[in-house]
Design an enzyme around this catalytic site. Structure first.
Site, PDB file in Angstrom:
ATOM      1  N   LEU A  32       2.037  -5.000  10.809  1.00 52.98           N
ATOM      2  CA  LEU A  32       2.497  -3.747  10.160  1.00 52.98           C
ATOM      3  C   LEU A  32       4.468  -3.670  10.015  1.00 52.98           C
ATOM      4  O   LEU A  32       4.592  -4.127  11.305  1.00 52.98           O
ATOM      5  CB  LEU A  32       2.048  -2.452  10.655  1.00 52.98           C
ATOM      6  CG  LEU A  32       0.503  -2.087  11.242  1.00 52.98           C
ATOM      7  CD1 LEU A  32       0.262  -0.510  11.402  1.00 52.98           C
ATOM      8  CD2 LEU A  32       0.138  -2.075   9.874  1.00 52.98           C
ATOM      9  N   HIS A  36       4.533  -0.182   5.664  1.00 52.54           N
ATOM     10  CA  HIS A  36       2.906   0.554   5.865  1.00 52.54           C
ATOM     11  C   HIS A  36       3.654   1.434   6.779  1.00 52.54           C
ATOM     12  O   HIS A  36       2.333   2.397   6.252  1.00 52.54           O
ATOM     13  CB  HIS A  36       2.030  -1.053   7.149  1.00 52.54           C
ATOM     14  CG  HIS A  36       2.074  -2.291   6.745  1.00 52.54           C
ATOM     15  ND1 HIS A  36       2.103  -3.050   6.698  1.00 52.54           N
ATOM     16  CD2 HIS A  36       1.150  -2.126   5.717  1.00 52.54           C
ATOM     17  CE1 HIS A  36       1.953  -3.752   6.728  1.00 52.54           C
ATOM     18  NE2 HIS A  36       0.729  -3.743   5.580  1.00 52.54           N
ATOM     19  N   LYS A 152       4.698  -2.012  -4.490  1.00 52.61           N
ATOM     20  CA  LYS A 152       4.991  -2.939  -4.222  1.00 52.61           C
ATOM     21  C   LYS A 152       3.942  -3.926  -5.014  1.00 52.61           C
ATOM     22  O   LYS A 152       4.384  -5.245  -6.252  1.00 52.61           O
ATOM     23  CB  LYS A 152       5.489  -3.856  -3.252  1.00 52.61           C
ATOM     24  CG  LYS A 152       5.902  -5.485  -3.215  1.00 52.61           C
ATOM     25  CD  LYS A 152       6.461  -5.811  -1.398  1.00 52.61           C
ATOM     26  CE  LYS A 152       5.278  -6.160  -0.748  1.00 52.61           C
ATOM     27  NZ  LYS A 152       4.349  -7.431  -1.173  1.00 52.61           N
ATOM     28  N   ASP A 153       2.520  -3.976  -4.734  1.00 51.94           N
ATOM     29  CA  ASP A 153       1.387  -4.342  -5.294  1.00 51.94           C
ATOM     30  C   ASP A 153       1.269  -3.256  -6.013  1.00 51.94           C
ATOM     31  O   ASP A 153       0.188  -2.849  -6.576  1.00 51.94           O
ATOM     32  CB  ASP A 153       0.084  -4.646  -4.717  1.00 51.94           C
ATOM     33  CG  ASP A 153       0.668  -5.897  -3.427  1.00 51.94           C
ATOM     34  OD1 ASP A 153       0.711  -6.334  -3.792  1.00 51.94           O
ATOM     35  OD2 ASP A 153       0.856  -5.310  -2.131  1.00 51.94           O
ATOM     36  N   SER A 189       4.562  -8.522   4.773  1.00 52.34           N
ATOM     37  CA  SER A 189       4.400  -9.587   5.999  1.00 52.34           C
ATOM     38  C   SER A 189       4.099 -10.886   5.974  1.00 52.34           C
ATOM     39  O   SER A 189       4.938 -11.275   6.738  1.00 52.34           O
ATOM     40  CB  SER A 189       2.193  -8.856   6.512  1.00 52.34           C
ATOM     41  OG  SER A 189       2.267  -7.689   6.405  1.00 52.34           O
TER      42      SER A 189
HETATM   43  O1  PAF Z   1      -2.389  -4.644   0.318  1.00 58.02           O
HETATM   44  C1  PAF Z   1      -3.125  -4.826   0.928  1.00 58.02           C
HETATM   45  O2  PAF Z   1      -2.982  -5.033   1.811  1.00 58.02           O
HETATM   46  C2  PAF Z   1      -4.833  -5.305   0.973  1.00 58.02           C
HETATM   47  O3  PAF Z   1      -4.497  -5.882  -0.275  1.00 58.02           O
HETATM   48  C3  PAF Z   1      -5.885  -4.619   0.618  1.00 58.02           C
HETATM   49  C4  PAF Z   1      -5.606  -3.174  -0.373  1.00 58.02           C
HETATM   50  C5  PAF Z   1      -5.455  -4.039   2.445  1.00 58.02           C
HETATM   51  C6  PAF Z   1      -7.169  -5.008   0.698  1.00 58.02           C
HETATM   52  O4  PAF Z   1      -7.169  -5.962   1.319  1.00 58.02           O
END
Ligand code: PAF
Length: 281
Positions: A32, A36, A152-153, A189
């Site tokens: 984390l 997060h 970010k994703d 991370s």
């Molecule tokens: O974004 C992430 O950390 C991962 O892709 C998730 C959503 C926890 C799924 O494993």
């Protein structure tokens, strides 16, 4: 803070939550960082202590890593994660003791077509199938009133929103903006795996992102102009992709006439980093 390591224990905990209480959920792969923590703080704000529970999952999901990717090298530190979770007000951490806990048969998969065909979907075949499958499983176990994901994703978020609506998963899917280090590098991370020199080189990523924003602010709308010189500007990073796509369909565009996502995936010292910016004309 309760630590749960098995699916039956998590199901038992969920079944005992009174219907008057709400559940907020933040799924992660652990290690984390401040990004997060912003998700956890937002989730805790939505479901304050006393109004319900905040659940954090920590699971380095093997099915979203392709052959030769960094599954084994993905950073892990359970003790540190538990400490940070506790200080963020987490009530329950679900961290499966073994991947088999989440994949009893590994025969059932969730796929979102279309949105998965570009960007990371193209450069990491099978990645989003792994993400969608594990998030569906986690969602059905935790049955959150709200779950919070990071922006970010961006593509992951767009795909999960589609999946959440299409599968009637219930509850709300919320998101939080990218959190950056003081020098502009997006929190990840994976940053922990950068050597000091790769960490310094990686600043070219937020640097070029700012340059794209500057060009857009100066009136550029042609994607070849906006992204001109990307490979050189990002060097010595090895570019996986730098692409402009429609922010809703995620299909490539030549000109910015509607909200457009410029997404980056670049390797520094072998560590694959992503970043993005949305250009809104
Ligand atoms: O974004 C992430 O950390 C991962 O892709 C998730 C959503 C926890 C799924 O494993």
């Amino acid at each position: 803070m309760k630590i749960i390591r098995t699916v039956p224990e998590l199901s038992g905990w969920r079944a005992a939550v009174p219907s008057t209480e709400r559940v907020a959920f933040v799924p992660t792969m652990g290690f984390l960082h401040a990004g997060h923590l912003s998700l956890l703080h937002d989730a805790r704000r939505r479901v304050p202590s006393g109004a319900g529970s905040l659940v954090l999952s920590i699971f380095v999901n093997p099915t979203q890593f392709g052959p030769g990717e960094d599954l084994d090298a993905y950073p892990r530190n359970e003790a540190q994660d538990f400490e940070l979770a506790e200080s963020a007000g987490v009530d329950v951490v679900f961290t499966p003791s073994d991947p088999d806990e989440m994949y009893p048969s590994a025969q059932t998969w969730v796929n979102v077509e279309g949105l998965s065909s570009t960007l990371c979907g193209e450069s990491r075949p099978g990645h989003f199938q792994g993400v969608c499958t594990v998030v569906t499983k986690l969602w059905m176990l935790v049955r959150p009133d709200v779950a919070v994901f990071g922006e970010k994703d961006y593509q992951q978020l767009a795909i999960l929103r589609r999946m959440h609506a299409d599968l009637f998963l219930g509850g709300e899917l919320a998101s939080m903006p990218i959190v950056r280090e003081d020098d502009g590098l997006a929190m990840s991370s994976r940053n922990a795996n950068l050597s000091p020199s790769a960490r310094a080189d990686a600043l070219r990523l937020p640097g070029f992102r700012s340059e794209v924003l500057r060009r857009f602010g100066a009136g550029a709308r042609d994607v070849t102009v906006l992204l001109a010189g990307a490979t050189a500007a990002l060097a010595p990073g090895v570019v996986d992709y730098v692409q402009a796509v429609d922010a809703s369909s995620l299909q490539p565009v030549d000109h910015v006439v509607a909200p457009t996502l410029v997404a980056f995936a670049v390797r520094y010292g072998g560590v694959r980093l992503i970043d993005n910016v949305v250009l809104s004309p």
